[in-house]
Design a protein around this motif. Structure first.
Motif, short mmCIF file in Angstrom:
data_model
loop_
_atom_site.label_atom_id
_atom_site.label_comp_id
_atom_site.label_asym_id
_atom_site.label_seq_id
_atom_site.Cartn_x
_atom_site.Cartn_y
_atom_site.Cartn_z
N MET A 11 40.38 39.84 28.94
CA MET A 11 41.65 40.61 28.80
C MET A 11 42.60 40.29 30.01
O MET A 11 43.92 39.88 29.68
CB MET A 11 41.29 41.99 28.57
N PHE A 12 42.11 40.28 31.16
CA PHE A 12 42.62 40.09 32.22
C PHE A 12 41.87 39.29 33.17
O PHE A 12 40.95 39.47 33.65
CB PHE A 12 43.00 41.62 33.21
N ALA A 13 42.41 38.19 33.91
CA ALA A 13 41.87 37.51 34.83
C ALA A 13 42.00 37.99 36.20
O ALA A 13 42.73 37.75 37.26
CB ALA A 13 42.75 36.21 35.23
N THR A 14 41.16 38.91 36.37
CA THR A 14 41.14 39.89 37.67
C THR A 14 40.41 39.15 38.67
O THR A 14 39.73 38.17 38.08
CB THR A 14 40.42 41.31 37.33
N ILE A 15 40.58 39.52 39.74
CA ILE A 15 39.82 38.89 40.92
C ILE A 15 38.23 39.03 40.65
O ILE A 15 37.49 37.87 40.78
CB ILE A 15 40.11 39.51 42.14
N GLU A 16 37.77 40.05 40.11
CA GLU A 16 36.30 40.05 39.75
C GLU A 16 35.91 39.04 38.69
O GLU A 16 34.86 38.39 38.64
CB GLU A 16 36.12 41.77 39.29
N VAL A 17 36.79 39.07 37.54
CA VAL A 17 36.76 37.96 36.57
C VAL A 17 36.68 36.47 37.22
O VAL A 17 35.77 35.74 36.74
CB VAL A 17 37.73 38.32 35.55
N ILE A 18 37.48 36.58 38.23
CA ILE A 18 37.62 35.04 38.70
C ILE A 18 36.21 34.70 39.29
O ILE A 18 35.81 33.51 39.36
CB ILE A 18 38.95 35.06 39.50
N LYS A 19 35.76 35.61 40.15
CA LYS A 19 34.63 35.34 40.99
C LYS A 19 33.40 35.30 40.11
O LYS A 19 32.62 34.39 40.15
CB LYS A 19 34.11 36.57 41.81
N LYS A 20 33.33 35.98 39.02
CA LYS A 20 32.29 35.56 38.03
C LYS A 20 32.35 34.24 37.31
O LYS A 20 31.52 33.58 37.12
CB LYS A 20 31.99 36.78 36.79
N THR A 21 33.53 33.84 37.06
CA THR A 21 34.06 32.55 36.65
C THR A 21 33.45 31.47 37.38
O THR A 21 32.65 30.55 36.93
CB THR A 21 35.45 32.27 36.29
N ILE A 22 33.56 31.48 38.82
CA ILE A 22 33.20 30.73 39.76
C ILE A 22 31.75 30.60 39.76
O ILE A 22 31.03 29.45 39.95
CB ILE A 22 33.75 31.07 41.18
N ALA A 23 30.77 31.82 39.69
CA ALA A 23 29.54 31.68 39.59
C ALA A 23 28.77 31.08 38.33
O ALA A 23 27.86 30.60 38.64
CB ALA A 23 29.11 33.40 39.85
N LEU A 24 29.59 31.25 37.47
CA LEU A 24 29.17 30.38 36.25
C LEU A 24 29.32 29.08 36.07
O LEU A 24 28.98 28.13 35.28
CB LEU A 24 29.77 31.03 34.95
N GLY A 25 30.19 28.43 37.06
CA GLY A 25 30.76 27.03 37.17
C GLY A 25 31.72 26.65 36.22
O GLY A 25 31.72 25.62 36.08
N ALA A 26 32.31 27.66 35.72
CA ALA A 26 33.23 27.47 34.71
C ALA A 26 34.73 27.32 35.56
O ALA A 26 34.91 27.70 36.59
CB ALA A 26 33.48 28.49 33.94
N ASN A 27 35.83 26.75 34.89
CA ASN A 27 36.85 26.54 35.64
C ASN A 27 38.28 26.63 34.67
O ASN A 27 39.30 26.05 35.06
CB ASN A 27 37.19 25.16 36.17
#
Length: 311
Positions: free
Chosen positions: A92-108
Motif C-alpha cells: 500500500m505504501f512504500a514506507t522506509i520499513e518496506v524499502i528495507k525489506k525490499t532491499i533484503a529480498l534483493g528486489a528493486n
C-alpha cells in the motif's frame, strides 16, 4: 454480539471456496479479454527476457480501459523505466520499513498503491530540506530501486482491482454483481456480528462505527479507501443501505450525515475500517496478477500495516 449469526457468515467460507475460486478466474479472464491494446499473445511477458520496470508498467497499463491515461498520479516516484527488474514488491505504501525489506529480498521494483512522499501528487519541492524525505529518497537512490504508484490504473480495471481484492479477502465474491456497483446483498446478520467478521478477515483490532449493535444488516454499501464525504453521502441517499462500510471518512461530513439519519428514524449504520485495511487487499490482487503474468520474476506482497495504534 450475535455469535450464531457471525458463525453463519463464517460457515459460508468452506461451501463457497470452489465457487469463489472459479469466479475469480472468470473475472480475471474477462478483464484481459475485454482490455484494449493487447491480445492473447500480449497478455504475458516472455519469462526468459530481461524485463525492465517500463515493460511491466506497460503490460498492466495496456489492459486498463482508456490506458494510458493522459493525466494521472501513477508515475515513477523513484528510479527509471530502464531498470532491469530483479524482484517486485507490492504494498500500500512504500514506507522506509518496506524499502528495507525490499532491499533484503534483493528486489528493486516497488509497486505501491498510495503516495510515497506524503501528498497525493508526490510533489517534493516543499520537502527539499526535510531530513525524513532526504533519508527515504537517498535510500531508494543508493539501492537503485524504482517505485511506481499504481492507483488510478488498478481502480480503472473492469472490475476494480482493489474492490475485487477486498471481496476475495472477505469471501464475498459470490455476492458481487457488477450491475449493482458498490451494493452487496448479504445474509442478514447483526451489526455487531458483521463488525466481528470484518475485524477477523482483515486483521483489524478495532473499528469505528455508528449504529445499534443489534441492527439487522443485509444491504451493504461497500466503499473502500477514501471516496470522500460527498460521494459517500450521495450513495447512501440513493441506495438506502443498511450500512456503509468504508475505508475512511471526514468526521464532520459522513459521520454527521449518518448520525442525523438515525435521529430522523432511518436504520442506517456506518463502519469505518481504516484506509489501509480496506485497500491493502488491492496490493495482494496486484501480486497475484504479477505471479500470473510475469512468473519468471519473484513477486512478494509486503503489508504496509496500519500507521496508527489504538489504546
Amino acid at each position: 454480539m450475535s455469535t450464531s449469526k457471525n458463525l453463519f457468515l463464517l460457515s459460508q467460507d468452506t461451501n463457497r471456496r470452489k465457487f469463489i475460486c472459479n469466479l475469480t478466474k472468470v473475472a480475471g479472464a474477462t478483464a484481459l479479454l475485454t482490455a484494449p491494446a493487447i491480445g492473447r499473445a500480449g497478455s504475458f511477458l516472455d519469462i526468459n527476457t530481461d524485463l525492465t520496470v517500463g515493460d511491466i508498467m506497460d503490460l498492466f497499463i495496456n489492459q486498463v480501459p482508456g490506458g494510458p491515461l493522459s493525466s494521472t498520479v501513477d508515475t515513477l516516484k523513484a528510479g527509471s523505466r530502464d531498470i532491469k527488474v530483479t524482484g517486485i514488491v507490492t504494498t500500500m505504501f512504500a514506507t522506509i520499513e518496506v524499502i528495507k525489506k525490499t532491499i533484503a529480498l534483493g528486489a528493486n521494483f516497488i509497486i505501491a498503491h498510495e503516495p510515497t512522499f506524503y501528498n497525493h501528487a508526490d510533489e517534493t519541492s516543499w520537502l527539499a530540506d526535510d531530513e525524513v524525505y532526504q533519508y527515504k529518497a537517498n535510500l531508494l537512490k543508493q539501492h537503485n530501486i524504482a517505485v511506481w504508484r499504481n492507483h488510478d490504473y488498478i481502480h480503472r480495471l473492469n472490475p476494480d482491482g482493489v474492490r475485487m481484492g477486498l471481496l476475495k479477502q472477505l469471501n464475498w465474491l459470490s455476492y458481487y454483481n457488477s450491475d449493482a456497483g458498490s451494493i452487496l446483498m448479504l445474509p442478514a446478520t447483526s451489526l455487531s456480528s458483521l463488525i466481528g467478521y470484518l475485524k477477523q478477515k482483515l486483521t483489524i483490532n478495532k473499528v469505528r462505527y455508528i449504529g445499534s449493535p443489534e441492527q439487522s444488516c443485509k444491504k451493504i454499501l461497500l466503499m473502500p479507501g477514501a471516496a470522500g464525504g460527498t460521494r459517500q453521502i450521495q450513495a447512501m441517499s440513493k441506495e438506502k443501505p443498511d450500512v456503509l462500510i468504508c475505508g475512511e471518512i471526514q468526521e464532520w461530513e459522513t459521520a454527521e450525515y449518518v448520525r442525523d439519519a438515525q435521529s430522523k428514524g432511518e436504520k442506517l449504520s456506518l463502519i469505518v475500517l481504516g484506509h489501509i485495511a480496506s485497500e491493502e487487499p488491492g496490493s495482494e490482487f496486484m501480486a497475484t496478477w504479477l505471479h500470473e503474468k510475469v512468473p519468471g520474476i519473484k513477486t512478494t506482497h509486503i503489508p504496509a500495516n496500519n500507521s496508527l495504534s489504538f489504546l
